[in-house]
Design an enzyme around this catalytic site. Structure first.
Site, PDB file in Angstrom:
ATOM      1  N   ARG A  12       0.787  -1.258   0.000  1.00 36.57           N
ATOM      2  CA  ARG A  12       0.000   0.000   0.000  1.00 36.57           C
ATOM      3  C   ARG A  12       0.805   1.287   0.000  1.00 36.57           C
ATOM      4  O   ARG A  12       0.219   2.363   0.024  1.00 36.57           O
ATOM      5  CB  ARG A  12      -0.977   0.047   1.180  1.00 36.57           C
ATOM      6  CG  ARG A  12      -1.901  -1.162   1.316  1.00 36.57           C
ATOM      7  CD  ARG A  12      -2.718  -1.381   0.080  1.00 36.57           C
ATOM      8  NE  ARG A  12      -3.770  -2.389   0.308  1.00 36.57           N
ATOM      9  CZ  ARG A  12      -4.362  -3.059  -0.668  1.00 36.57           C
ATOM     10  NH1 ARG A  12      -4.019  -2.856  -1.927  1.00 36.57           N
ATOM     11  NH2 ARG A  12      -5.306  -3.939  -0.398  1.00 36.57           N
TER      12      ARG A  12
ATOM     13  N   ASN B 262       0.068  -2.200  -7.556  1.00 37.69           N
ATOM     14  CA  ASN B 262      -1.147  -1.356  -7.581  1.00 37.69           C
ATOM     15  C   ASN B 262      -1.168  -0.348  -6.423  1.00 37.69           C
ATOM     16  O   ASN B 262      -2.127  -0.252  -5.663  1.00 37.69           O
ATOM     17  CB  ASN B 262      -2.422  -2.212  -7.582  1.00 37.69           C
ATOM     18  CG  ASN B 262      -2.566  -3.076  -6.349  1.00 37.69           C
ATOM     19  OD1 ASN B 262      -1.589  -3.379  -5.668  1.00 37.69           O
ATOM     20  ND2 ASN B 262      -3.778  -3.483  -6.047  1.00 37.69           N
TER      21      ASN B 262
ATOM     22  N   HIS C 270      -3.107 -16.501  -7.372  1.00 41.04           N
ATOM     23  CA  HIS C 270      -4.305 -16.881  -6.604  1.00 41.04           C
ATOM     24  C   HIS C 270      -5.312 -17.789  -7.310  1.00 41.04           C
ATOM     25  O   HIS C 270      -6.435 -17.387  -7.600  1.00 41.04           O
ATOM     26  CB  HIS C 270      -5.000 -15.633  -6.035  1.00 41.04           C
ATOM     27  CG  HIS C 270      -5.127 -14.456  -6.966  1.00 41.04           C
ATOM     28  ND1 HIS C 270      -5.741 -14.533  -8.187  1.00 41.04           N
ATOM     29  CD2 HIS C 270      -4.720 -13.180  -6.837  1.00 41.04           C
ATOM     30  CE1 HIS C 270      -5.718 -13.345  -8.764  1.00 41.04           C
ATOM     31  NE2 HIS C 270      -5.091 -12.506  -7.963  1.00 41.04           N
TER      32      HIS C 270
ATOM     33  N   ASP D  83      -1.443 -13.017  -0.901  1.00 40.03           N
ATOM     34  CA  ASP D  83      -2.265 -11.935  -1.453  1.00 40.03           C
ATOM     35  C   ASP D  83      -2.678 -10.974  -0.322  1.00 40.03           C
ATOM     36  O   ASP D  83      -3.789 -10.449  -0.299  1.00 40.03           O
ATOM     37  CB  ASP D  83      -3.487 -12.478  -2.192  1.00 40.03           C
ATOM     38  CG  ASP D  83      -4.123 -11.441  -3.127  1.00 40.03           C
ATOM     39  OD1 ASP D  83      -3.620 -10.289  -3.191  1.00 40.03           O
ATOM     40  OD2 ASP D  83      -5.120 -11.776  -3.783  1.00 40.03           O
TER      41      ASP D  83
ATOM     42  N   HIS E 202      -6.904  -3.458   4.358  1.00 38.27           N
ATOM     43  CA  HIS E 202      -7.920  -2.404   4.229  1.00 38.27           C
ATOM     44  C   HIS E 202      -8.322  -1.972   5.631  1.00 38.27           C
ATOM     45  O   HIS E 202      -8.324  -2.792   6.553  1.00 38.27           O
ATOM     46  CB  HIS E 202      -9.157  -2.912   3.485  1.00 38.27           C
ATOM     47  CG  HIS E 202      -8.911  -3.246   2.056  1.00 38.27           C
ATOM     48  ND1 HIS E 202      -8.616  -2.287   1.107  1.00 38.27           N
ATOM     49  CD2 HIS E 202      -8.890  -4.438   1.405  1.00 38.27           C
ATOM     50  CE1 HIS E 202      -8.437  -2.880  -0.058  1.00 38.27           C
ATOM     51  NE2 HIS E 202      -8.590  -4.182   0.087  1.00 38.27           N
TER      52      HIS E 202
HETATM   53 ZN   LIG Z   1      -4.886 -10.526  -8.064  1.00 43.67          ZN
END
Ligand SMILES: [Zn+2]
Length: 426
Positions: free
Chosen positions: A67, A97, A235, A308, A312
């Site tokens: 993050r 990301n 995944h 993974d 959050h």
């Molecule tokens: Zn993914």
């Protein structure tokens, strides 16, 4: 000061399995010998008593979201590294990301700089396949590799355009980076938020069919076969994906695959119990899919267990199911759930070390293994240690786990990176 890890069962798949003493000095393994009273020869040494414990090459989690930059309230590189160390993990691969996305040298270098400052576990950046993870324009893979990226992925997004994915595989192969594919057909997801089936119907939620994953797995296997470029499927959650990967490996296609602990531990029925802390993408699947994932782990179709890890905030996860973000954290629970597979007789402890250390290292071309002269990245596991998961005491900044309160048997009790102890259970 030299350190001896003494009298543990040392497991380095394909290399070592026995009761050994490992002598570490200056960040490296300087000697490995059969366990004996070696203390007298090293008077100034700290001795770590590993009797009854398992000593393995440092565990590598090749699928983690840290993050930073951009969403530091969920996790920072520093907090994520501490969480990894607590979980017995000596190296993590960070997915691109972030905000901004890791699609250029500056962001890759920033991540490595922050990791160096954190000075805990190793951080290996995974850079984007396409700019902004938008699936339109390929990034400059040569630049990214030079900056320190170890793989390429648009994880979180699929590369929907087949021609672009083909070009990505060809370029990546030339540069010498593996491609990690997030396999998802967004057209087939069609607004679904959990596994398609009876549970979704009961909960009044839109379902995601298995085909949304497996059709993309099959496309990417075909492209892998066409380009002969190394491809790693992230995944894996469905029986159809497991079957397709198994068949491809039998044909000699250079494909590898991972699954996450939640896919071999939970099923869609658990969504009713854990609600948004069981919301992830791909979603928790059926009992039959879980069985297929277990068989894929057992027969080697699935090479890697990766978390993974997707932090959050509690506020975000408190949203109604349709709106809550996908993902759960995993760094502090993956070894526990992996050891449960061993306890349940699904895989051996050697298989577990393979899937959490040796195989990710091989796929990514990282140094790994317990040899004289190699970096002292080592995990010590106590298979008998009872442990209750307490999300509130996690090192991670986030709490989104369905495993809170679970009583587990076995735990990582020491994590060593380059000879430095970064976590020790007291
Ligand atoms: Zn993914």
């Amino acid at each position: 000061m030299p350190v001896i890890i003494s009298g543990g069962r040392v497991i380095d798949p394909g290399n070592l399995d026995g009761i050994k003493d490992i002598i570490i000095d200056d960040g490296k393994i300087v000697e490995i010998k059969d366990h004996e009273a070696s203390r007298s020869t090293h008077p100034a040494t700290r001795i770590i008593d590993a009797s009854g414990k398992i000593v393995t090459p440092g565990l590598i989690d090749m699928h983690v979201h840290l993050r930073e930059p951009g969403h530091e309230y969920k996790e920072t590189i520093e907090s994520g590294c501490r969480a990894a160390a607590f979980g017995g993990i000596t190296a993590v691969c960070t997915m691109p990301n972030t905000d901004p996305a890791n699609d250029n040298q500056q962001v890759t270098e920033y991540i490595l700089k922050k990791a160096k400052e954190a000075d805990t576990v190793r951080v290996y950046p995974v850079a984007a396949i396409t700019r902004g993870l938008e699936g339109k324009v390929l990034c400059d893979y040569g630049d990214l590799k030079e900056a320190g990226a170890v793989a390429l992925s648009d994880d979180g997004n699929p590369v929907m355009d087949g021609q672009l994915m083909r070009m990505a595989l060809e370029h990546a192969k030339r540069i010498g980076l593996p491609v990690i594919s997030h396999c998802e057909r967004r057209d087939l997801v069609a607004g679904g938020v959990m596994n398609e089936g009876e549970v979704a119907k009961r909960m009044g939620l839109a379902g995601i069919p298995n085909t949304a994953e497996s059709m993309m797995v099959m496309r990417d296997i075909e492209l892998c076969e066409l380009t002969n470029a190394p491809l790693h499927i992230a995944h894996v959650s469905t029986s159809e994906s497991v079957r397709a990967i198994r068949d491809a490996k039998e044909r000699g296609v250079p494909v590898t695959a991972e699954t996450a602990p939640h896919y071999f531990t939970l099923i869609d029925e658990d969504v009713e119990k854990y609600y948004t802390n069981a919301k992830m993408n791909p979603p928790l699947r059926s009992h039959a899919d879980r069985e297929a994932v277990l068989s894929g782990l057992a027969d080697g179709t699935i090479d890697v267990i990766a978390t993974d890890h997707a932090p959050h905030s509690s506020i975000e996860k408190k949203a109604e199911f349709n709106l809550a973000p996908n993902g759960i954290i995993g760094l502090e629970t993956s070894v526990l759930l992996g050891l449960k597979l061993v306890e349940d007789g699904i895989i051996t402890i050697t298989d577990l070390v393979d899937k959490m250390s040796t195989n990710p290292a091989r796929i990514l071309g990282l140094e790994c293994g317990l040899n004289v002269g190699s970096l002292a990245d080592i995990t010590i596991i106590d298979p008998a240690r009872g442990f209750t998961v307490e999300a509130d005491s996690f090192q991670s900044l986030s709490r989104n786990t369905p495993f809170d309160g679970w009583n587990m048997k076995g735990k990582a009790v020491l994590t060593m990176v380059g000879g430095k102890i970064v976590y020790e259970d007291n």
